[in-house]
Design a protein around this motif. Structure first.
Motif, PDB file in Angstrom:
ATOM      1  N   ARG A  28     -39.394  29.183  20.010  1.00  0.00           N
ATOM      2  CA  ARG A  28     -39.329  30.383  19.215  1.00  0.00           C
ATOM      3  C   ARG A  28     -40.840  30.165  18.466  1.00  0.00           C
ATOM      4  NH1 ARG A  28     -34.982  31.625  21.915  1.00  0.00           N
ATOM      5  NH2 ARG A  28     -33.007  30.932  20.245  1.00  0.00           N
ATOM      6  N   LEU A  62     -35.352  25.731  23.824  1.00  0.00           N
ATOM      7  CA  LEU A  62     -35.913  27.700  23.903  1.00  0.00           C
ATOM      8  C   LEU A  62     -35.951  28.039  22.113  1.00  0.00           C
ATOM      9  CD1 LEU A  62     -33.703  29.762  26.726  1.00  0.00           C
ATOM     10  CD2 LEU A  62     -35.582  29.764  26.017  1.00  0.00           C
ATOM     11  N   TYR A  71     -41.890  30.452  27.249  1.00  0.00           N
ATOM     12  CA  TYR A  71     -40.083  31.301  26.965  1.00  0.00           C
ATOM     13  C   TYR A  71     -39.452  31.842  27.848  1.00  0.00           C
ATOM     14  CZ  TYR A  71     -35.885  32.595  24.309  1.00  0.00           C
ATOM     15  OH  TYR A  71     -34.870  32.886  23.867  1.00  0.00           O
TER      16      TYR A  71
END
Length: 132
Positions: free
Chosen positions: A115, A111, A55
């Motif tokens: 997660r 992104l 990330y």
């Protein structure tokens, strides 16, 4: 057009510039920009696991176009580590979606997928002590 709302004191990164809201603020973005709200920004010390490192590297590639090549090299290495570590069909599928979005230059979407990988990694880590 993208509309975002920032709470008083909340920070956002827009094309590499850090902004801080003074009072509740609404921003209307009318063109293509790299934007992350404060809650989407990961600090280096928070990148403590492979999924979090992925990330972080993808986030840097998104907000640092000048250093994008180096960040993408880190992303490629980390995606290989994650595919091996999250040895489930779901995990592999999510890694493939992530890699596809990175290859397309859709960093913000990647992104969001990262997660998901963090959540899977957390679940695997919390289940590991119970399995031992």
């Amino acid at each position: 057009m993208l509309r975002i709302t920032l709470r008083d004191g909340e920070k956002a990164i827009v094309n590499g510039a850090v902004l801080r809201a003074v009072g509740r603020t609404q921003i209307a973005v009318e063109n293509q920009v790299s934007i992350l709200r404060g809650r989407e920004v990961m600090r280096p010390e928070e990148a403590t696991t492979p999924a979090r490192q992925l990330y972080f590297a993808a986030m840097l590639a998104y907000i640092d176009p000048e250093g994008r090549d180096a960040h993408q090299n880190a992303v490629v290495q980390l995606i290989g580590v994650l595919i091996a570590a999250i040895n489930t069909p779901e995990g592999r599928d999510i890694c493939i979606r992530f890699a596809h979005d990175i290859a397309q230059g859709d960093y913000y979407k990647a992104l969001n997928i990262a997660r998901e990988l963090i959540a899977i990694e957390d679940a695997l880590r919390s289940a590991a002590p119970q399995a031992a």
